[in-house]
Design an enzyme around this catalytic site. Structure first.
Site, PDB file in Angstrom:
ATOM      1  N   THR A  43       9.721   8.604  23.517  1.00 46.47           N
ATOM      2  CA  THR A  43      10.605   9.547  22.822  1.00 46.47           C
ATOM      3  C   THR A  43      10.215   9.688  21.350  1.00 46.47           C
ATOM      4  O   THR A  43      10.803  10.493  20.633  1.00 46.47           O
ATOM      5  CB  THR A  43      12.099   9.103  22.905  1.00 46.47           C
ATOM      6  OG1 THR A  43      12.197   7.746  22.475  1.00 46.47           O
ATOM      7  CG2 THR A  43      12.623   9.216  24.329  1.00 46.47           C
ATOM      8  N   ALA A  82      13.374   0.380  19.224  1.00 45.61           N
ATOM      9  CA  ALA A  82      12.855   1.004  20.447  1.00 45.61           C
ATOM     10  C   ALA A  82      13.864   0.864  21.575  1.00 45.61           C
ATOM     11  O   ALA A  82      14.024  -0.214  22.127  1.00 45.61           O
ATOM     12  CB  ALA A  82      11.530   0.346  20.825  1.00 45.61           C
ATOM     13  N   ALA A  83      14.542   1.958  21.895  1.00 47.25           N
ATOM     14  CA  ALA A  83      15.540   1.874  22.969  1.00 47.25           C
ATOM     15  C   ALA A  83      15.795   3.247  23.545  1.00 47.25           C
ATOM     16  O   ALA A  83      15.533   4.263  22.912  1.00 47.25           O
ATOM     17  CB  ALA A  83      16.853   1.313  22.410  1.00 47.25           C
ATOM     18  N   TYR A 149      24.732   2.433  28.158  1.00 45.83           N
ATOM     19  CA  TYR A 149      24.028   2.295  26.875  1.00 45.83           C
ATOM     20  C   TYR A 149      24.713   1.254  25.999  1.00 45.83           C
ATOM     21  O   TYR A 149      24.086   0.307  25.512  1.00 45.83           O
ATOM     22  CB  TYR A 149      23.971   3.657  26.161  1.00 45.83           C
ATOM     23  CG  TYR A 149      23.525   3.540  24.725  1.00 45.83           C
ATOM     24  CD1 TYR A 149      22.283   2.982  24.410  1.00 45.83           C
ATOM     25  CD2 TYR A 149      24.350   3.964  23.675  1.00 45.83           C
ATOM     26  CE1 TYR A 149      21.880   2.853  23.093  1.00 45.83           C
ATOM     27  CE2 TYR A 149      23.946   3.839  22.362  1.00 45.83           C
ATOM     28  CZ  TYR A 149      22.714   3.282  22.071  1.00 45.83           C
ATOM     29  OH  TYR A 149      22.317   3.148  20.771  1.00 45.83           O
ATOM     30  N   GLY A 292      32.063   9.287  28.799  1.00 44.99           N
ATOM     31  CA  GLY A 292      31.654   8.153  27.963  1.00 44.99           C
ATOM     32  C   GLY A 292      32.017   8.316  26.501  1.00 44.99           C
ATOM     33  O   GLY A 292      31.919   7.370  25.721  1.00 44.99           O
ATOM     34  N   ASP A 293      32.429   9.535  26.064  1.00 47.40           N
ATOM     35  CA  ASP A 293      32.759   9.776  24.651  1.00 47.40           C
ATOM     36  C   ASP A 293      34.146   9.232  24.298  1.00 47.40           C
ATOM     37  O   ASP A 293      35.122   9.617  24.931  1.00 47.40           O
ATOM     38  CB  ASP A 293      32.805  11.301  24.373  1.00 47.40           C
ATOM     39  CG  ASP A 293      31.551  11.828  23.730  1.00 47.40           C
ATOM     40  OD1 ASP A 293      30.726  11.017  23.258  1.00 47.40           O
ATOM     41  OD2 ASP A 293      31.392  13.063  23.687  1.00 47.40           O
TER      42      ASP A 293
HETATM   43  N1  UDP Z   1      28.990  17.041  20.565  1.00 45.12           N
HETATM   44  C1  UDP Z   1      29.436  18.335  20.857  1.00 45.12           C
HETATM   45  N2  UDP Z   1      28.503  19.258  21.238  1.00 45.12           N
HETATM   46  C2  UDP Z   1      27.163  18.974  21.321  1.00 45.12           C
HETATM   47  C3  UDP Z   1      26.732  17.668  21.020  1.00 45.12           C
HETATM   48  C4  UDP Z   1      27.679  16.725  20.651  1.00 45.12           C
HETATM   49  O1  UDP Z   1      30.620  18.626  20.775  1.00 45.12           O
HETATM   50  O2  UDP Z   1      26.384  19.883  21.683  1.00 45.12           O
HETATM   51  C5  UDP Z   1      29.968  16.020  20.102  1.00 45.12           C
HETATM   52  C6  UDP Z   1      30.006  14.759  20.939  1.00 45.12           C
HETATM   53  O3  UDP Z   1      30.983  14.876  21.977  1.00 45.12           O
HETATM   54  C7  UDP Z   1      30.386  13.698  19.900  1.00 45.12           C
HETATM   55  C8  UDP Z   1      29.786  14.228  18.601  1.00 45.12           C
HETATM   56  O4  UDP Z   1      29.545  15.619  18.823  1.00 45.12           O
HETATM   57  O5  UDP Z   1      31.783  13.668  19.718  1.00 45.12           O
HETATM   58  C9  UDP Z   1      28.481  13.546  18.246  1.00 45.12           C
HETATM   59  O6  UDP Z   1      27.633  13.557  19.379  1.00 45.12           O
HETATM   60  P1  UDP Z   1      26.111  13.140  19.319  1.00 45.12           P
HETATM   61  O7  UDP Z   1      25.534  13.391  20.682  1.00 45.12           O
HETATM   62  O8  UDP Z   1      25.456  13.823  18.158  1.00 45.12           O
HETATM   63  O9  UDP Z   1      26.132  11.597  18.956  1.00 45.12           O
HETATM   64  P2  UDP Z   1      26.778  10.330  19.730  1.00 45.12           P
HETATM   65  O10 UDP Z   1      28.198  10.250  19.219  1.00 45.12           O
HETATM   66  O11 UDP Z   1      26.683  10.551  21.192  1.00 45.12           O
HETATM   67  O12 UDP Z   1      25.929   9.196  19.271  1.00 45.12           O
END
Ligand code: UDP
Length: 331
Positions: A43, A82-83, A149, A292-293
């Protein structure tokens, strides 16, 4: 090869061709360290490699190769970026995540033990906390990761404590909140393929490379209904690592630190900032919540401030977006 005045300054950076790793390499060079990058380019990107820095294309799970590398360069410390790091993907492919993150880290720790390298800076994540019971989140908060993760990182943190007790390997684990932004003076920034992260996705919308953004849930229990995150500039993240490295090598005990700002921004606030900075409309549509959010992830970052003197300098939202925009515009 490390020699002469650079003796004792070599740091092995795993994942140094990735987003955070490449910013770390720049900070190490600026601070007079001698980074050696190991990256399998799964990546990472060759064009994010720092000119003049030693680069080995390979896998950090290759124990014999890593032992040889540690000895050859007389490495003082390892920084492990690296992950596999996507929450959603990890829900789909847990075995891949455990193999890449946990199994390979076991080989790495064994290699460090064999080569006698006793200092590790480990990239952990706020995803170890899962759905927070209280915010801001302190390091003492319980660990209930809601994704494979997050689980892989929590398992490694635990393993590090056990390996320290048995083999004396000291470590600092930095639990990142949301790394964002790009280097203000160097041609490095955030790029994934496919792009799933919020700020780079919004940059693609601003550049006309995608028609609109999706907001994953507008029905969260937050002031405007969108998810709240603690965005920390990638250069501030790198400076936290530098302080952790220096403290560890000066004999500080192993520790775990949150790296965030203590300030939460909603997805809609990020979109507003992108509109403000770019002067472009940046349309979006509401979409389903992402598995997962958690609704809110905001750090209590007092511990790293007190212990290491770390202060974020570039992490206000508009500065993050300005630096990201400058990087994405250059194409
Ligand atoms: N998010 C969103 N639309 C996108 C990408 C992310 O609404 O196209 C939201 C996601 O649900 C989270 C925040 O933006 O609440 C940050 O997401 P990101 O994937 O950037 O980082 P993560 O929190 O997963 O490390």
């Amino acid at each position: 090869m490390t020699n002469g005045r650079n003796e004792g300054r070599a740091v092995l950076v795993l994942g140094g061709a990735g987003y955070i790793g490449s910013h770390m390499v720049a900070s190490l060079v600026d601070a007079g360290w001698v980074p050696v990058v190991l990256d399998n380019l799964a990546t990472g990107h060759r064009d994010l490699l720092h000119p003049g820095v030693a680069f080995v294309e390979g896998d950090f799970g290759d124990r014999r190769m890593v032992v040889a590398l540690l000895k050859k360069h007389r490495v003082q410390a390892v920084m492990h970026f690296a992950a596999s790091s996507l929450v959603g993907e990890s829900v789909q492919y847990p075995l891949v995540y455990y193999r890449n993150n946990v199994s390979k880290t076991i080989e790495l720790l064994d290699a460090m033990r064999e080569a006698g390298v006793r200092n590790l800076i480990f990239s952990s994540t706020a995803a170890v906390y899962g759905q927070p019971e209280s915010v801001p989140i302190t390091e003492a908060h319980s660990l209930h990761p809601t994704s494979p993760y997050g689980s892989t990182k929590a398992v490694i943190e635990r393993l590090l404590t056990e390996v320290e007790a048995a083999h004396g390997l000291r470590h600092m684990s930095l639990r990142y909140f949301n790394a964002a932004g790009a280097h203000p003076d160097r041609p490095i920034g955030e790029r994934h393929d496919p792009e799933t992260h919020l700020i780079p996705s919004l940059m693609q919308v601003a550049l006309g490379q995608r028609p609109g953004a999706e907001v994953f849930g507008l029905d969260w229990p937050t002031p405007d209904g969108s998810c709240v995150r603690d965005y920390v500039h990638v250069c501030d993240l790198a400076s936290a690592h530098l302080l952790a490295l220096e403290a560890l090598l000066a004999g500080a005990p192993s520790a775990i630190y949150n790296v965030g700002t203590g300030v939460g921004c909603s997805v809609l606030e990020v979109i507003d900032s992108v509109r403000r900075v770019t002067g472009l409309p940046v349309p979006f549509v509401p979409a389903a919540r992402r598995p997962g959010d958690p609704a809110v992830l905001v750090a209590d970052a007092d511990r790293i401030g007190r212990a290491l003197g770390w202060r974020p300098e570039l992490s206000d939202l508009d500065t993050i977006v300005e630096t990201a925009w400058a990087w994405h515009r250059r194409g």
